[in-house]
Design a protein around this motif. Structure first.
Motif, PDB file in Angstrom:
ATOM      1  N   PRO A 136     -19.812 -35.487  13.629  1.00  0.00           N
ATOM      2  CA  PRO A 136     -18.396 -35.854  13.618  1.00  0.00           C
ATOM      3  C   PRO A 136     -17.559 -34.818  14.365  1.00  0.00           C
ATOM      4  O   PRO A 136     -17.769 -33.603  14.231  1.00  0.00           O
ATOM      5  CB  PRO A 136     -18.045 -35.881  12.126  1.00  0.00           C
ATOM      6  CG  PRO A 136     -19.340 -36.132  11.432  1.00  0.00           C
ATOM      7  CD  PRO A 136     -20.377 -35.426  12.267  1.00  0.00           C
ATOM      8  N   MET A 137     -16.605 -35.282  15.152  1.00  0.00           N
ATOM      9  CA  MET A 137     -15.763 -34.347  15.906  1.00  0.00           C
ATOM     10  C   MET A 137     -14.896 -33.498  15.001  1.00  0.00           C
ATOM     11  O   MET A 137     -14.435 -32.424  15.395  1.00  0.00           O
ATOM     12  CB  MET A 137     -14.939 -35.124  16.927  1.00  0.00           C
ATOM     13  CG  MET A 137     -15.752 -35.552  18.141  1.00  0.00           C
ATOM     14  SD  MET A 137     -14.752 -36.272  19.462  1.00  0.00           S
ATOM     15  CE  MET A 137     -14.721 -37.986  18.948  1.00  0.00           C
ATOM     16  N   THR A 138     -14.664 -33.957  13.780  1.00  0.00           N
ATOM     17  CA  THR A 138     -13.888 -33.159  12.829  1.00  0.00           C
ATOM     18  C   THR A 138     -14.614 -31.881  12.424  1.00  0.00           C
ATOM     19  O   THR A 138     -13.999 -30.952  11.889  1.00  0.00           O
ATOM     20  CB  THR A 138     -13.583 -33.986  11.568  1.00  0.00           C
ATOM     21  OG1 THR A 138     -14.815 -34.512  11.050  1.00  0.00           O
ATOM     22  CG2 THR A 138     -12.632 -35.139  11.876  1.00  0.00           C
ATOM     23  N   ALA A 139     -15.926 -31.813  12.680  1.00  0.00           N
ATOM     24  CA  ALA A 139     -16.698 -30.618  12.320  1.00  0.00           C
ATOM     25  C   ALA A 139     -16.659 -29.551  13.406  1.00  0.00           C
ATOM     26  O   ALA A 139     -17.206 -28.462  13.224  1.00  0.00           O
ATOM     27  CB  ALA A 139     -18.143 -31.008  12.024  1.00  0.00           C
ATOM     28  N   LEU A 140     -16.026 -29.859  14.548  1.00  0.00           N
ATOM     29  CA  LEU A 140     -15.990 -28.930  15.671  1.00  0.00           C
ATOM     30  C   LEU A 140     -14.677 -28.147  15.695  1.00  0.00           C
ATOM     31  O   LEU A 140     -13.652 -28.613  15.169  1.00  0.00           O
ATOM     32  CB  LEU A 140     -16.137 -29.691  16.986  1.00  0.00           C
ATOM     33  CG  LEU A 140     -17.461 -30.431  17.195  1.00  0.00           C
ATOM     34  CD1 LEU A 140     -17.386 -31.293  18.450  1.00  0.00           C
ATOM     35  CD2 LEU A 140     -18.616 -29.441  17.288  1.00  0.00           C
ATOM     36  N   HIS A 141     -14.721 -26.981  16.337  1.00  0.00           N
ATOM     37  CA  HIS A 141     -13.512 -26.197  16.585  1.00  0.00           C
ATOM     38  C   HIS A 141     -13.335 -26.104  18.096  1.00  0.00           C
ATOM     39  O   HIS A 141     -13.664 -25.093  18.730  1.00  0.00           O
ATOM     40  CB  HIS A 141     -13.611 -24.805  15.956  1.00  0.00           C
ATOM     41  CG  HIS A 141     -12.344 -24.015  16.092  1.00  0.00           C
ATOM     42  ND1 HIS A 141     -12.268 -22.654  15.845  1.00  0.00           N
ATOM     43  CD2 HIS A 141     -11.092 -24.382  16.472  1.00  0.00           C
ATOM     44  CE1 HIS A 141     -11.038 -22.227  16.072  1.00  0.00           C
ATOM     45  NE2 HIS A 141     -10.302 -23.262  16.451  1.00  0.00           N
ATOM     46  N   HIS A 142     -12.823 -27.170  18.677  1.00  0.00           N
ATOM     47  CA  HIS A 142     -12.582 -27.275  20.120  1.00  0.00           C
ATOM     48  C   HIS A 142     -11.311 -26.483  20.434  1.00  0.00           C
ATOM     49  O   HIS A 142     -10.253 -26.725  19.845  1.00  0.00           O
ATOM     50  CB  HIS A 142     -12.413 -28.767  20.468  1.00  0.00           C
ATOM     51  CG  HIS A 142     -12.197 -29.059  21.909  1.00  0.00           C
ATOM     52  ND1 HIS A 142     -11.959 -30.345  22.358  1.00  0.00           N
ATOM     53  CD2 HIS A 142     -12.165 -28.281  23.009  1.00  0.00           C
ATOM     54  CE1 HIS A 142     -11.806 -30.333  23.668  1.00  0.00           C
ATOM     55  NE2 HIS A 142     -11.917 -29.092  24.076  1.00  0.00           N
ATOM     56  N   ARG A 143     -11.393 -25.562  21.397  1.00  0.00           N
ATOM     57  CA  ARG A 143     -10.229 -24.714  21.664  1.00  0.00           C
ATOM     58  C   ARG A 143     -10.234 -24.220  23.107  1.00  0.00           C
ATOM     59  O   ARG A 143     -11.283 -24.076  23.736  1.00  0.00           O
ATOM     60  CB  ARG A 143     -10.213 -23.515  20.711  1.00  0.00           C
ATOM     61  CG  ARG A 143     -11.492 -22.695  20.739  1.00  0.00           C
ATOM     62  CD  ARG A 143     -11.637 -21.833  19.488  1.00  0.00           C
ATOM     63  NE  ARG A 143     -12.880 -21.062  19.493  1.00  0.00           N
ATOM     64  CZ  ARG A 143     -14.027 -21.524  19.002  1.00  0.00           C
ATOM     65  NH1 ARG A 143     -14.078 -22.737  18.473  1.00  0.00           N
ATOM     66  NH2 ARG A 143     -15.108 -20.767  19.028  1.00  0.00           N
ATOM     67  N   ALA A 144      -9.022 -23.976  23.587  1.00  0.00           N
ATOM     68  CA  ALA A 144      -8.836 -23.341  24.894  1.00  0.00           C
ATOM     69  C   ALA A 144      -8.397 -21.909  24.648  1.00  0.00           C
ATOM     70  O   ALA A 144      -7.514 -21.641  23.817  1.00  0.00           O
ATOM     71  CB  ALA A 144      -7.789 -24.091  25.705  1.00  0.00           C
ATOM     72  N   VAL A 145      -8.998 -20.964  25.367  1.00  0.00           N
ATOM     73  CA  VAL A 145      -8.684 -19.547  25.220  1.00  0.00           C
ATOM     74  C   VAL A 145      -8.060 -19.072  26.531  1.00  0.00           C
ATOM     75  O   VAL A 145      -8.693 -19.139  27.595  1.00  0.00           O
ATOM     76  CB  VAL A 145      -9.941 -18.722  24.886  1.00  0.00           C
ATOM     77  CG1 VAL A 145      -9.577 -17.259  24.710  1.00  0.00           C
ATOM     78  CG2 VAL A 145     -10.626 -19.263  23.637  1.00  0.00           C
ATOM     79  N   LEU A 146      -6.819 -18.599  26.459  1.00  0.00           N
ATOM     80  CA  LEU A 146      -6.093 -18.175  27.648  1.00  0.00           C
ATOM     81  C   LEU A 146      -6.417 -16.729  28.000  1.00  0.00           C
ATOM     82  O   LEU A 146      -7.076 -16.007  27.231  1.00  0.00           O
ATOM     83  CB  LEU A 146      -4.598 -18.357  27.423  1.00  0.00           C
ATOM     84  CG  LEU A 146      -4.140 -19.752  26.969  1.00  0.00           C
ATOM     85  CD1 LEU A 146      -2.626 -19.795  26.827  1.00  0.00           C
ATOM     86  CD2 LEU A 146      -4.640 -20.821  27.920  1.00  0.00           C
TER      87      LEU A 146
END
Length: 601
Positions: A435-445
């Motif tokens: 499930p995508m809710t189990a992921l921590h998708h993030r952009a790091v600047l």
């Protein structure tokens, strides 16, 4: 809000190992807004994971840095954005390396990276939380896999890329985002799309899918290659994506190759599972997708339908399952089958039960060969074992080298290539679901700020449509046995352990015959390896295409199966080479005929 002009997204890489001069070529070509480079295939991830295991500071595509280094000043001056998945297993490491290069060049470019796909360290916890990582092909939970995972990467969507661009990044380095996400992210940023602009997002996924393999869309790996001009060095494609998601596929005018309806259709057919194309950002319906000429080397693509994405995304998991050694020797006619049987028997003498041999003859000797090579069949000899020690003990090179005086008549190997006994690792592939809710998708600047990307709030589960098998139609009186490729194009590829193949025509008369003739049973007859396998069949009336998924043809995936054509790239051409009974009135089919909408139906 004012509608922006289409964003021009130029591709410069389709896989790890693609032409390294591509950035040079793109920078010297036509104007574009974003440069995207795809380096990661499932089989590529397997090899990069091994490098990452050896040195955790690496694991990214080193040569990408060499590609962009000479152009950093021009990229800054022209305001070009770059998005790539060259980050592999260590996008933060590649981002840091790029910042060093940018600093040395004295230019102003901001580099961000996208992470959250690498979940290897989280696998035990996720499994304890009840996530089974059910295999996409067989349905079994991950706990039943014999391998111990050393890589696990979830396929992320394009919103992390969009967030990084919106925050001012000039270069966005990704790991395992979907191939199309490299294009979806910039398009969503450029046009200001919302997460529920399903049809627009679907169109961007299609555009990204078409250009993700670089020269594929410009005449590379194309069954009609004989008609492609300047085909020695085909260029790289550009997608002009409008605010509604429709696009025009083109190329740099100075470069070789061609963009036609057929080259674009070929890529649409490539590595899909059917009319429903799943992506973490949107579920794409390809049923009504159409292509039309929009000028020289310009093809318009429109009609993609969008729906909410599935709640889960694919996770590519890799683990070691042993070692392998491969050599090639040669057998000359006559009595090729009997000679191969004797080679097998001699190689098996005193061979440990731990070692498995796979012998594959390649080619067929001519009935009346006019040269020695026309009488010769290559024999690929593969040995596999669970341990390197077992293979080293088998010493395949010594066994093959000892057969000269005691073996078949005319036995030889390529002395310039030599024989090998050094084992290489075998890596197996497990496509799981999470499930995508189990992921921590993030952009790091570049300043360390992190932008979290939420999982989709709206999801849907769409099954592939069911297309009934056509009823057998009687043949006309006048037919000729000829290769299927005389009247069709084809493109094939891999999806894990499955091979897909799409067959299409631009002539409406051929289409009426093709969709009735090419049943699942006929495909199994034409491709004997598929005779005992499950086959999914779908029709694409707007593209005049029949599409198949041959389940299990590639074992569990390209990184571990023992086929010579590991990832099914030649299945389409093999199918086109098969001789079938074609109605005589179709053999004069003009591939340049433009079918009307009614004729397509």
């Amino acid at each position: 809000m004012m509608t922006r002009e289409p964003i021009r997204v130029a591709n410069f890489s389709g896989y790890f190992g693609d032409r390294r001069t591509a950035v040079d070529e793109a920078m010297a070509g036509d104007p574009f807004d974003v440069l995207v480079g795809d380096y990661l295939a499932e089989i590529t991830l397997a090899s990069l994971s091994a490098a990452y295991q050896r040195d955790p500071r690496r694991g990214y595509v080193d040569y990408f840095v060499d590609q962009v280094r000479p152009h950093l000043a021009a990229i800054a001056d022209r305001g070009i954005k770059i998005v790539t998945n060259a980050g592999g297993f260590h996008p933060a490491g590649l981002a840091a390396a790029l910042r060093d290069e940018i600093s040395a060049a004295g230019v102003e470019l901001r580099v961000a990276h996208v992470e959250g796909d690498n979940i290897l360290a989280d696998l035990p916890r996720l499994q304890q939380d009840g996530h089974r990582f059910d295999n996409l092909d067989g349905g079994a939970p991950l706990r039943e896999w014999v391998a111990t995972p050393f890589a696990a990467n979830a396929y992320l969507g394009g919103w992390g890329v969009a967030a990084a661009l919106s925050a001012g990044a000039d270069v966005v380095v990704c790991g395992r985002v979907t191939d199309a996400s490299l294009t979806v992210g910039p398009a969503a940023w450029w046009h200001g799309w919302n997460a529920d602009d399903w049809d627009a997002l679907a169109g961007a996924v299609v555009a990204g899918h078409i250009i993700e393999c670089g020269p594929h869309a410009v005449g590379g790996n194309f069954s009609g290659f004989l008609d492609v001009p300047h085909r020695t060095v085909p260029g790289f494609p550009i997608a002009e994506i409008a605010a509604d998601g429709g696009c025009v596929i083109t190329k740099h005018r100075r470069d070789g190759g061609a963009v036609t309806r057929d080259t674009v259709t070929a890529q649409i057919m490539y590595e899909i599972q059917g009319p429903v194309y799943l992506n973490p950002d949107v579920t794409v319906r390809l049923d009504d997708l159409r292509v039309s000429d929009a000028g020289p080397d310009r093809v318009a693509v429109f009609g993609a339908g969008g729906a909410p994405p599935p709640p889960t995304t694919k996770v590519a998991i890799f683990g070691p399952i042993g070692f392998t050694v491969v050599n090639t020797v040669f057998v000359t006619s006559p009595h090729v089958e009997e000679k191969i049987a004797l080679i097998r028997d001699q190689l098996m003498v005193d061979l440990s039960d731990e070692v498995t041999l796979d012998l594959t003859p390649i080619g067929t000797a001519a009935e009346d060969p006019e040269s020695q090579w026309a009488a010769t069949v290559a024999l690929r000899v593969m040995a596999t074992a669970a341990t390197a020690d077992a293979l080293a003990g088998a010493d395949l090179a010594r066994r093959l080298g000892s057969l000269y005086l005691q073996g078949i008549p005319g036995y030889f190997h390529d002395g310039a290539a030599g024989l090998h006994s050094s084992p290489r690792p075998r890596v197996d592939y497990w496509p799981g679901l999470l499930p995508m809710t189990a992921l921590h998708h993030r952009a790091v600047l570049d300043d360390g700020q992190t932008i979290s990307v939420a999982a989709p709030t709206a999801t849907s589960v769409l099954a592939q449509p069911v297309h009934p098998e056509p009823k057998e139609a009687p043949l006309p009186d006048r037919v000729t046995r000829a290769p299927l490729g005389v009247v069709t194009h084809a493109r094939s590829g891999d999806k894990g352990g499955n091979s897909n193949v799409g067959i299409w025509t631009r002539d409406p008369r051929v289409w009426l015959w093709l969709k009735g003739f090419l049943t699942s049973d006929e495909l199994r007859r034409l491709i004997p390896e598929a005779k005992d396998l499950d086959v999914d069949r779908h029709e694409f009336p707007e593209l005049q295409a029949v599409h198949f998924v041959i389940r299990g043809l590639l074992g569990t995936g390209g990184s571990s199966n023992t086929r010579v054509d590991q990832v099914g790239k030649a299945i389409g051409e093999y199918l086109r080479s098969r001789q079938v009974l074609i109605p005589d009135d179709l053999l004069d089919a003009d591939p340049d005929d433009e079918p009307t909408h009614q004729e397509q139906r």
